[in-house]
Design an enzyme around this catalytic site. Structure first.
Site, PDB file in Angstrom:
ATOM      1  CG  PHE A 460      -4.669  -0.985  -1.290  1.00 21.03           C
ATOM      2  CD1 PHE A 460      -4.825  -2.329  -1.031  1.00 21.03           C
ATOM      3  CD2 PHE A 460      -4.734  -0.545  -2.604  1.00 21.03           C
ATOM      4  CE1 PHE A 460      -5.036  -3.231  -2.071  1.00 21.03           C
ATOM      5  CE2 PHE A 460      -4.943  -1.429  -3.643  1.00 21.03           C
ATOM      6  CZ  PHE A 460      -5.094  -2.778  -3.371  1.00 21.03           C
ATOM      7  CG  ASP A 461      -6.569  -0.193   5.407  1.00 22.66           C
ATOM      8  OD1 ASP A 461      -5.830  -0.970   4.792  1.00 22.66           O
ATOM      9  OD2 ASP A 461      -7.243  -0.518   6.393  1.00 22.66           O
ATOM     10  CE  LYS A 462      -1.980  -4.329   4.555  1.00 23.47           C
ATOM     11  NZ  LYS A 462      -1.986  -5.603   5.276  1.00 23.47           N
TER      12      LYS A 462
END
Length: 554
Positions: A460-462
């Site tokens: 996941f990037d956030k």
């Protein structure tokens, strides 16, 4: 040619249209002839990643050109005789472009960066002429993200006319003739249940997506419309035509690029807009997933030579689906002249439209499991054909009855290629969909479930997905002579004056319902300064931009 195609469909008892459904280009080959792209009545569309296999067949229709720089007489619908070829592909209109020599998505001159900020204000600042709006509506189409709801029969046909299901039906008929009726009944019942459940799941997902896309179609907005009034100074004197503007209420489906609308507090943005005057605080969580208020500022009339850029001017753009939390003028837009915006993109060209199109038409991924499955079935079918031919040879040699010869030979194919294979895959996907639904997970492309089952790592990037989104202020580390100090300032009241001023002003925070809201990092930095935002005392306006007053502690 089309009459011959109809005759072939009737004589083949539906085999020809069935093959045409699997191979769309066959209808074009039978009923049409090749010609230059600009002269065609039918266009065959290909995907960028698959130039060999046609994806869809689009019929050409005519739309009028739009001239935003010329007003129609007395505001009447213009007599625009310039027509252009257009096609509709995946709900998006494409118009013929002579310079490019191909079909390009319909675009607005402002969104394409062909007008400066000054020209935008001069041409569109007083609204759109009704005649030009009439042509623009015919050119761009209605402003709606329409999700068609296929009929039950249509969905059922798409489900059961798959080659695997047809082979399964053939096997069931063969077993029934050979009196394997219990097994045939069992496969038929389970296949029917799986097909009906798959049909129900697909239709339910489409209905949910349709509700999401159509949730604001009944909304009305105030549109700045240009009108003309004639004045005469007496009998025999010349008639003067005076331009006037007025705010009128319109359905959002009638909005077209070039329309100027008033932005009010609490409204849901009906299309992509370019802010011309005033400011706005919006919630873009529907598009980005981040429920953080975002400030939007208008473009400046004085910035001569500047043109609109989609990436650079995001802070000037209000995206479709966003919720307006705050505008000058208060709740429900008591002062409609304060905040106005220009329609940039409408319908499926908007940010919301692109999101819905991505859900309706996801880009296919080549999955090795599927490729190996088809290879496996192909090898089995090849082996079955060898056995089929050998069985015919032996049966003819021993004088076996013709009926038994055909049934036994076909039986080899149904044994070598398992007809229950698609059933097993369908049941597995259906059960997985049901488990996801219980966990409130929305799946628009069920075949992707097989891909998800092969994943062993997800990134996941956030922040906020797997971690806490709340932050806390630890302290301030002063810097001098290009090196950090070892003394950490942890008390908010002891911050250096210059640092306190920077932390209190370098942010995009807003006061919404007496609460400072914005990026969590900005909020914590601002709170550490013990400063106050004084938007309630009236903001200052510098070059069209709203500037908040800051009160620093003594």
């Amino acid at each position: 040619a089309r009459a011959l195609y109809v005759v072939a469909c009737v004589l083949s008892l539906g085999v020809v249209p069935l093959i045409n459904m699997w191979y769309p280009k066959m209808w074009v080959i039978i009923t049409c002839k090749s010609c230059p792209l600009v002269d065609g009545d039918v266009v065959v569309a290909y995907r960028d990643w698959d130039r060999q296999n046609p994806h869809d067949v689009c019929e050409v229709f005519l739309i009028p050109a739009v001239d935003y720089l010329s007003d129609s007489v007395a505001g009447a619908p213009s007599c625009n005789e310039r027509l252009s070829n257009a096609i509709l592909y995946r709900h998006l209109r494409y118009v013929w472009n002579d310079e490019a020599g191909t079909y390009l998505p319909v675009g607005f001159v402002v969104a394409q960066g062909k007008m400066t900020y000054r020209e935008i204000h001069d041409v569109f600042g007083k609204g759109l002429d009704p005649g030009v709006a009439h042509d623009a509506y015919a050119h761009f189409g209605p402003n709606r993200v329409y999700v068609p709801l296929p009929g039950i029969i249509s969905l059922l046909m798409n489900e059961v006319l798959h080659p695997f299901y047809l082979f399964q039906l053939f096997s069931i008929v063969l077993w029934y003739v050979e009196k394997y009726r219990v097994y045939a009944y069992a496969i038929f019942v389970t296949s029917s249940i799986a097909a009906i459940w798959g049909l129900y799941s697909t239709r339910r997902n489409i209905v949910r997506l349709r509700t999401l896309a159509h949730d604001d179609e009944l909304q009305e907005v105030h549109v700045l419309q240009r009108s003309y009034q004639h004045f005469s100074h007496g009998i025999g004197s010349s008639v003067e035509e005076q331009l006037q503007t007025a705010l009128i209420s319109r359905q959002i489906t009638t909005l077209v690029p070039g329309t100027v609308i008033a932005i009010t507090e609490g409204m849901k943005i009906p299309c992509d807009l370019l802010l011309l005057s005033g400011t706005a605080v919006v919630n873009e969580s529907m598009l980005t997933g981040e429920s953080i208020p975002v400030s939007k500022t208008p473009i400046h009339y004085g910035e001569d030579g500047m043109t609109y850029d989609k990436e650079r001017d995001q802070h000037h753009t209000l995206y479709c689906g966003s919720l307006v939390m705050q505008v000058p003028g208060g709740e429900h837009g008591r002062d409609l002249d304060r905040t106005r915006a220009l329609v940039l993109r409408s319908g499926y060209s908007t940010a919301k439209g692109e999101l819905v199109r991505a859900m309706l038409f996801p880009k296919p991924h080549k999955f090795k499991f599927y490729e190996d499955s088809f290879k496996f079935v192909g090898v089995l079918f090849f082996i079955a054909m060898i056995g089929f031919c050998y069985n015919i040879y032996l049966s003819l040699s021993f004088g076996v009855d013709t009926t038994d010869l055909i049934l036994n030979s076909l039986d080899i194919i149904t044994v070598a290629v398992p007809p229950a294979l698609p059933l097993a895959m369908t049941v597995g996907i259906t059960l997985a969909l049901d488990r996801l639904r219980r966990q409130k997970v929305f799946c628009t492309n069920p075949p992707r479930i097989n891909i998800a089952g092969k994943l062993n790592l997800i990134c996941f990037d956030k922040t906020g997905t797997l971690t806490e989104s709340d932050l806390s202020f630890l302290g301030f580390l002063p810097c001098a002579n290009r090196s950090f100090s070892r003394d950490l300032v942890s008390e908010p009241g002891e911050l250096p004056d210059l640092a306190s001023l920077g932390m209190a002003t370098c942010h995009s925070l807003n006061v919404i319902q007496n609460e400072v809201m914005g990026d969590p990092l900005d909020v914590k930095m601002f709170d550490a300064t013990l400063a106050r935002l004084l938007l309630d005392e009236g903001p200052m306006h510098v070059a069209g931009t709203c500037v908040a007053r800051i009160s620093l502690p003594a």
